[in-house]
Design a protein around this motif. Structure first.
Motif: not given
Length: 392
Positions: A308-311, A325-329
């Motif tokens: 998520e931080a990389l995105f 959102g959070k994580g990979l959502m």
């Protein structure tokens, strides 16, 4: 195949993407011309471990060599389903110990709504505006988006709506309320997270009036938000948790879990309080068990927060207002539905799969497999930024 697709298969929209799929592997889907598409959607949050995960495929093949369907749900003890429910109980907080396996998320929602009425003896159900919980008649009744359901009315009665994160609306939850159904993170509305301990306050209000709190984890569940279940991020334990999508590693499944005392009520007065022929199917359960084992035995869940931080670090552009959102959502929010649609369609032309959200037209869905690599994230984000730079 495209001609037959439109001629024989019912469509859900007037203009489907209509990619001719040849095969898929890891983070990629390949069309019949051999073109590779990096998948940032994961079958709409379903392919938790990517495409063709070996552990899941091996479990499916091993179970096929033993037996497939043998009896309607709940009559025979079958190892894959039993072991899956046991492992779920071991990874859920007390008193969430007993699970009912279904064929889809919306079927699990139906069961959870029935359970709330059975436990409380009340009829009122409360959901949220802009909520989405599936498309069967009961699930549609608690959908908070009138445009999508008005043509199908009358739906089930005695349903009321509150606004997500609006604490004043909690007074609408009363001693007439059987259950309050919420998405842990609102999906179709734009990946909206709870704020100011909203979920805890809903649970407290439910306890005050004797209603059940039901959390829909169909999208955030199974590791997508940095925890096995999204509600673990918000210091709350629901009375009933509903799951689906990502729990099957790409196979069709759903489930709802509550305390033993509550779930046992579905067995009598009347018996067969909830019933399904194929729920708990041994091949599907084997896939789910392998998926859950992989998630709980590796670092994939914790890594979603790093990804998520990389995105967030990489997807910086004037046309992206924010990333929700959070994580990979995740949802990249643009200024208009036209921009979102242009990005989604042009990215597909360049070999990147993105998708829309149900109700929030300005959002771009980013829900890749949890197994996606940092290199693939950077590659996909580069395509998005390239397309954004081309937009006039």
């Amino acid at each position: 195949m495209i001609e037959d697709f439109f001629k024989y298969q019912a469509q859900t929209t007037e203009h489907p993407l209509a990619m001719e799929v040849s095969h898929a592997k890891g983070s990629y889907i390949y069309n019949t011309n051999g073109k590779a598409y990096l998948d940032f959607v994961a079958g709409v949050s379903a392919n938790t471990l990517g495409h063709q995960p070996k552990r899941v495929n091996d479990a499916i093949k091993a179970q096929l060599d033993k037996y497939s369907h043998v009896m309607v749900y709940g009559e025979y003890a079958q190892s894959p389903a039993t072991e899956l429910c046991k492992l779920l109980a071991q990874n859920l907080p007390s008193p969430l110990t007993k699970t009912y396996l279904t064929n889809s998320g919306t079927e699990a929602i139906e069961g959870a709504l029935k359970l709330a009425r059975r436990v409380t003896g009340r009829s009122e159900l409360i959901s949220c505006h802009n909520a989405y919980h599936g498309n069967t008649m009961g699930s549609m009744s608690v959908m908070g988006f009138e445009e999508r359901k008005q043509v199908f009315r009358p739906l089930i009665p005695d349903v009321a709506f509150i606004t997500f994160n609006n604490e004043a609306d909690l007074q609408k939850i009363t001693t007439k309320t059987a259950g309050v159904l919420l998405e842990t993170i609102q999906g179709g509305a734009g990946f909206i997270q709870p704020e100011n301990n909203f979920l805890k306050k809903v649970k407290q209000r439910c306890e005050e009036v004797g209603a059940l709190m039901i959390l829909d984890e169909i999208q955030p569940g199974f590791g997508r938000t940095g925890k096995l279940f999204g509600f673990e991020n918000y210091d709350v334990v629901p009375d009933v948790v509903v799951m689906g999508k990502g729990m099957g590693g790409g196979m069709p499944v759903g489930a709802f879990t509550a305390s033993k005392e509550m779930m046992d009520l579905l067995s009598h007065d009347p018996k067969l309080g909830h019933i399904t022929t194929f729920g708990g199917h041994p091949v599907i359960a084997a896939a789910c068990l392998a998926t859950l084992q992989e998630l709980t035995e590796t670092n994939l869940i914790a890594e979603t927060l790093e990804k998520e931080a990389l995105f967030r670090k990489t997807l910086v552009h004037p046309l992206i207002k924010e990333i929700r959102g959070k994580g990979l959502m995740l949802a990249a929010m643009t200024e208009s539905p036209n921009i979102a649609t242009e990005v989604i369609l042009k990215c597909q032309e360049k070999g990147l799969i993105l998708f829309w959200l149900l109700f929030e037209g300005s959002a771009i869905r980013i829900t890749p497999p949890l197994t996606i690599s940092n290199e693939e994230i950077i590659k996909g984000c580069g395509i998005i930024l390239e397309v954004l730079n081309e937009i006039k």
